[in-house]
Motif scaffolding. Sequence first.
Motif, PDB file in Angstrom:
ATOM      1  N   THR A 108       0.843  -1.200   0.000  1.00  0.00           N
ATOM      2  CA  THR A 108       0.000   0.000   0.000  1.00  0.00           C
ATOM      3  C   THR A 108       0.879   1.252   0.000  1.00  0.00           C
ATOM      4  O   THR A 108       0.556   2.247  -0.640  1.00  0.00           O
ATOM      5  N   TYR A 109       2.005   1.183   0.710  1.00  0.00           N
ATOM      6  CA  TYR A 109       2.934   2.316   0.717  1.00  0.00           C
ATOM      7  C   TYR A 109       3.563   2.500  -0.658  1.00  0.00           C
ATOM      8  O   TYR A 109       3.735   3.617  -1.132  1.00  0.00           O
ATOM      9  N   ILE A 110       3.933   1.357  -1.299  1.00  0.00           N
ATOM     10  CA  ILE A 110       4.560   1.442  -2.615  1.00  0.00           C
ATOM     11  C   ILE A 110       3.583   2.081  -3.602  1.00  0.00           C
ATOM     12  O   ILE A 110       3.934   3.005  -4.341  1.00  0.00           O
ATOM     13  N   GLN A 111       2.328   1.607  -3.553  1.00  0.00           N
ATOM     14  CA  GLN A 111       1.344   2.151  -4.488  1.00  0.00           C
ATOM     15  C   GLN A 111       1.110   3.638  -4.241  1.00  0.00           C
ATOM     16  O   GLN A 111       1.022   4.426  -5.178  1.00  0.00           O
ATOM     17  N   ALA A 112       1.048   3.998  -2.974  1.00  0.00           N
ATOM     18  CA  ALA A 112       0.858   5.412  -2.648  1.00  0.00           C
ATOM     19  C   ALA A 112       2.045   6.237  -3.139  1.00  0.00           C
ATOM     20  O   ALA A 112       1.879   7.332  -3.677  1.00  0.00           O
ATOM     21  N   ALA A 113       3.254   5.686  -2.974  1.00  0.00           N
ATOM     22  CA  ALA A 113       4.458   6.437  -3.346  1.00  0.00           C
ATOM     23  C   ALA A 113       4.609   6.552  -4.859  1.00  0.00           C
ATOM     24  O   ALA A 113       5.322   7.424  -5.348  1.00  0.00           O
ATOM     25  N   GLN A 114       3.942   5.646  -5.581  1.00  0.00           N
ATOM     26  CA  GLN A 114       4.073   5.689  -7.044  1.00  0.00           C
ATOM     27  C   GLN A 114       3.147   6.726  -7.684  1.00  0.00           C
ATOM     28  O   GLN A 114       3.303   7.055  -8.855  1.00  0.00           O
ATOM     29  N   ILE A 115       2.182   7.230  -6.905  1.00  0.00           N
ATOM     30  CA  ILE A 115       1.274   8.249  -7.448  1.00  0.00           C
ATOM     31  C   ILE A 115       1.952   9.625  -7.359  1.00  0.00           C
ATOM     32  O   ILE A 115       2.286  10.077  -6.259  1.00  0.00           O
ATOM     33  N   PRO A 116       2.194  10.274  -8.497  1.00  0.00           N
ATOM     34  CA  PRO A 116       2.936  11.533  -8.490  1.00  0.00           C
ATOM     35  C   PRO A 116       2.307  12.613  -7.591  1.00  0.00           C
ATOM     36  O   PRO A 116       3.023  13.385  -6.952  1.00  0.00           O
ATOM     37  N   GLY A 158      12.110  -5.143  -0.149  1.00  0.00           N
ATOM     38  CA  GLY A 158      12.085  -5.531  -1.543  1.00  0.00           C
ATOM     39  C   GLY A 158      13.350  -6.325  -1.863  1.00  0.00           C
ATOM     40  O   GLY A 158      14.368  -6.197  -1.191  1.00  0.00           O
ATOM     41  N   VAL A 159      13.259  -7.171  -2.904  1.00  0.00           N
ATOM     42  CA  VAL A 159      14.345  -8.090  -3.228  1.00  0.00           C
ATOM     43  C   VAL A 159      14.913  -7.725  -4.604  1.00  0.00           C
ATOM     44  O   VAL A 159      14.154  -7.458  -5.527  1.00  0.00           O
ATOM     45  N   PRO A 160      16.258  -7.702  -4.764  1.00  0.00           N
ATOM     46  CA  PRO A 160      16.835  -7.339  -6.053  1.00  0.00           C
ATOM     47  C   PRO A 160      16.762  -8.479  -7.075  1.00  0.00           C
ATOM     48  O   PRO A 160      17.722  -9.213  -7.271  1.00  0.00           O
ATOM     49  N   ALA A 161      15.612  -8.621  -7.694  1.00  0.00           N
ATOM     50  CA  ALA A 161      15.412  -9.640  -8.733  1.00  0.00           C
ATOM     51  C   ALA A 161      14.239  -9.184  -9.579  1.00  0.00           C
ATOM     52  O   ALA A 161      13.440  -8.344  -9.152  1.00  0.00           O
ATOM     53  N   LYS A 162      14.150  -9.742 -10.794  1.00  0.00           N
ATOM     54  CA  LYS A 162      13.026  -9.370 -11.648  1.00  0.00           C
ATOM     55  C   LYS A 162      11.748 -10.028 -11.122  1.00  0.00           C
ATOM     56  O   LYS A 162      10.711  -9.384 -10.993  1.00  0.00           O
ATOM     57  N   HIS A 163      11.856 -11.320 -10.828  1.00  0.00           N
ATOM     58  CA  HIS A 163      10.765 -12.039 -10.168  1.00  0.00           C
ATOM     59  C   HIS A 163      11.368 -12.893  -9.081  1.00  0.00           C
ATOM     60  O   HIS A 163      12.498 -13.363  -9.224  1.00  0.00           O
ATOM     61  N   ALA A 164      10.590 -13.121  -8.037  1.00  0.00           N
ATOM     62  CA  ALA A 164      11.099 -14.000  -6.991  1.00  0.00           C
ATOM     63  C   ALA A 164       9.954 -14.787  -6.376  1.00  0.00           C
ATOM     64  O   ALA A 164       8.915 -14.230  -6.035  1.00  0.00           O
ATOM     65  N   GLN A 217      11.331   1.739   2.817  1.00  0.00           N
ATOM     66  CA  GLN A 217      11.357   0.492   2.039  1.00  0.00           C
ATOM     67  C   GLN A 217      10.648   0.677   0.698  1.00  0.00           C
ATOM     68  O   GLN A 217      11.100   0.170  -0.333  1.00  0.00           O
ATOM     69  N   ALA A 218       9.535   1.425   0.714  1.00  0.00           N
ATOM     70  CA  ALA A 218       8.804   1.675  -0.531  1.00  0.00           C
ATOM     71  C   ALA A 218       9.678   2.472  -1.490  1.00  0.00           C
ATOM     72  O   ALA A 218       9.736   2.199  -2.693  1.00  0.00           O
ATOM     73  N   LYS A 219      10.389   3.454  -0.928  1.00  0.00           N
ATOM     74  CA  LYS A 219      11.249   4.300  -1.746  1.00  0.00           C
ATOM     75  C   LYS A 219      12.381   3.471  -2.358  1.00  0.00           C
ATOM     76  O   LYS A 219      12.710   3.610  -3.538  1.00  0.00           O
ATOM     77  N   GLN A 220      12.961   2.588  -1.550  1.00  0.00           N
ATOM     78  CA  GLN A 220      14.039   1.742  -2.056  1.00  0.00           C
ATOM     79  C   GLN A 220      13.518   0.798  -3.145  1.00  0.00           C
ATOM     80  O   GLN A 220      14.179   0.583  -4.157  1.00  0.00           O
ATOM     81  N   TYR A 221      12.331   0.268  -2.909  1.00  0.00           N
ATOM     82  CA  TYR A 221      11.705  -0.624  -3.901  1.00  0.00           C
ATOM     83  C   TYR A 221      11.597   0.088  -5.252  1.00  0.00           C
ATOM     84  O   TYR A 221      11.961  -0.460  -6.293  1.00  0.00           O
ATOM     85  N   ILE A 222      11.130   1.340  -5.212  1.00  0.00           N
ATOM     86  CA  ILE A 222      10.938   2.083  -6.465  1.00  0.00           C
ATOM     87  C   ILE A 222      12.289   2.491  -7.068  1.00  0.00           C
ATOM     88  O   ILE A 222      12.557   2.250  -8.239  1.00  0.00           O
ATOM     89  N   ASP A 223      13.137   3.085  -6.235  1.00  0.00           N
ATOM     90  CA  ASP A 223      14.409   3.620  -6.748  1.00  0.00           C
ATOM     91  C   ASP A 223      15.322   2.534  -7.304  1.00  0.00           C
ATOM     92  O   ASP A 223      16.045   2.745  -8.271  1.00  0.00           O
ATOM     93  N   MET A 224      15.347   1.363  -6.673  1.00  0.00           N
ATOM     94  CA  MET A 224      16.277   0.322  -7.103  1.00  0.00           C
ATOM     95  C   MET A 224      15.600  -0.712  -7.989  1.00  0.00           C
ATOM     96  O   MET A 224      16.232  -1.707  -8.346  1.00  0.00           O
ATOM     97  N   SER A 225      14.310  -0.490  -8.335  1.00  0.00           N
ATOM     98  CA  SER A 225      13.538  -1.453  -9.145  1.00  0.00           C
ATOM     99  C   SER A 225      13.592  -2.860  -8.549  1.00  0.00           C
ATOM    100  O   SER A 225      13.972  -3.815  -9.222  1.00  0.00           O
ATOM    101  N   LEU A 226      13.230  -2.960  -7.283  1.00  0.00           N
ATOM    102  CA  LEU A 226      13.244  -4.260  -6.618  1.00  0.00           C
ATOM    103  C   LEU A 226      11.924  -4.983  -6.901  1.00  0.00           C
ATOM    104  O   LEU A 226      11.063  -4.454  -7.601  1.00  0.00           O
ATOM    105  N   CYS A 227      11.759  -6.186  -6.364  1.00  0.00           N
ATOM    106  CA  CYS A 227      10.471  -6.864  -6.498  1.00  0.00           C
ATOM    107  C   CYS A 227      10.024  -7.379  -5.137  1.00  0.00           C
ATOM    108  O   CYS A 227      10.829  -7.545  -4.225  1.00  0.00           O
TER     109      CYS A 227
END
Lengths: 293, 442
Positions: free
Chosen positions: B52-60, B291-297, B211-221
């Motif tokens: 929910t945090y990731i989704q919120a953070a993705q809205i400009p 978040g985990v550094p992989a395309k899918h996990a 964590q949400a910010k890191q997920y977005i910035d580093m393109s984690l999954c």
Amino acid sequence: MLIEELLHTKSCSVVGLEKNTGKTVTLNYLLQHLPPTHRVAVTSIGLDGELKDQVTGTAKPEITLFKGMLFATSEKHYRQRRLQSEILEVSDESTALGRLVTARVLSEGKVLLSGLGSTQGLKRWMNKIESETDLILIDGALSRMSLASPTISESLILATGAAYSANIETLVRKTRHIVALTRLPLYEGAMPADNIIEAQGAVTDRTLNLILNDPEAQGKALLIQDFTRVFADEMLWHQFTKTHPVYVRHKSQLIGVTVNPKAPNGMVLDSKTLCKKIEEAIEIPTIDLMNNE
Amino acid sequence: MKLKNLISTPCGLRYMVERLDIQSGVARRMLLEREMMTSALVIESYYEELNTYIQAAQIPQNALAIRNIQFRLQNLKDIRTTLQNLADGKTLDEIELFEIKHLAILTNETGQQMDIVGIGLIDFGMNEVIAILDPEKQCISSFYLYDAYSETLCHLRKELEKNPTNEEIYCQLQEEELRVRQQLTSQLREYKSNLSLALQQLAEIDIYLSQAKQYIDMSLCLPTLSRETRLTEMWNPEVAESVSHRGITYQANSISLSDCPTVLTGSNMGGKTVVLKTVALCQLLMQFGCGVPAKHATMRPFDAIYCQMADGQSTEAGLSSFGAEMKSLNEIIAAARSNKNILALIDEPARTTNPVEGTALVSALLDTLQPTGITLLLVTHYIIMGAHACAYLRVKGLEEGKMNYALVPTRKGDVPHEALRIAEQLGTDDEWLQKAKTYLTT
């Protein structure tokens, strides 16, 4: 005269050349004489005197603050204050005596000042309250004990007096020496780096002798952090500066000198002669704290 | 195990944790104090919240509100000692009362911004706390013992102003102030658990946002929780950063682990250790809700993760590198015998001894660990003896003079012989290598 100078500076450290040279008297004098409309904040550089006072058991002198002034002191001293004040902030950064409390005076009274021991911590505090103040006064330290440098402030007031030396001639000479140090030119980075020796820490007799005796260092300039880092003998320093230019990284404008003619051992110097001689020697406003009213 | 005990695992975990943009010291401390999660259910619900945090953070449109929240959280103070004093029945002083007021106001302000972002907070009754500590309704977080608290207080203060040196009035004032503080403390005591929860809630928001910010910035999954482990195109951000300084692009790779041991071979400098480290990193990040550094996990949680690295601290406790290695392998065997739900990542065991005994030791290690049913990834240069139900993987290795780091399935005994070629590429002394070649042909 000194007050006039203070109105034109954003921040000023008051530095005593020795204990009991009247630093606290100076601060009290300044606080009392600044116009009430001038928004003032006061704090101290960490440990100066603190430990010594706790060892000898003599009370550290309190300063008197007036309504509307901001001040920062340690938790311990905040609890001991003799004035009404509202707490504005309790910082995560610690002093030797607990966290730093920033408060606004609600009614006149006395407080002991203690503050952050690091230059960076003090700088952060100053930046935080800058917008709410016209002048930040810092109870400065001139001691190896202190990590923070009083040159963090724009300007500087030196407190000298009989406690520093009981002989007028010696006192004038010693004060002139310190004043000369505060006037060392600021390093502007215009010189090629291989013509410069930079001293990160204290500059002692040993440092100077090392440079003087090194054939490769002949004629090279010495770059020091600020004037408080010089602990060398006066004569040696004179000899050194004849052959080596000295620059400082950080500098505060010296705006005045205060004189306390009384020494703790009861001896009183003739303050008129004293002030006159000091003023002549350093060409800067000099105030006799005991006879100024 | 707590994060603070695992953060030094040589896999790049510290790198990731240090890059979390946490605003307050108290949130950072709470994060380091967190226990590793071992239940899939708990991790899933944590990820649900993080999502929910990731989704919120993705809205400009939320960017400003989020910046505001983070800015406020910089002022979150660790007042756990104060709250403990409150719980212990001590009378709070003005500084402590200020801290509580500050926390209550910060909670409300943060709550308003969180509403904008669309994430609701639990109401811990901070309005009531503020009402106690803000009798003049000034709505600012500064504090003193207001005149409004007591007429006596107000009266004594006026008296003292007239006679500043009167010690008697001063003492009376002190007593009255104490009485007011006692009264305030007892009013606040009712909220002692709520205040702790409010502090914890703000620290958690701080952690979730970072964590949400890191997920977005580093393109984690965010991994899917399952019974198996499948990491697709995983990478190790710390290694990727250090090789990028040398102008090399990091090649992501994929790996699956099952109940039977996986043996990974490959040429020197083929990135085997990095694979091992990255698996360890992904696993730890997942079990701490990051978040985990992989395309899918697709991942499963383990009760414990053992990471035996070749570049581990071999000199600790004065043991030789072999001694230290045997000691920690022994620990893994003991752990495997009592619990099969562990992950063991072992880098080149017995590498420092002679190849004959080394081979025997590694083969026997597989003999010992395989029946325990633990999940095992083992890197070795040795040719495994005996029959094991193992999965064998190999780094592709040199292709036309360039290293291909991809992992491919292989059969037992397929250990690449590329050491000399790689040494050659590194510019190793020619005479030495020529002589080595002579030995190989005889």
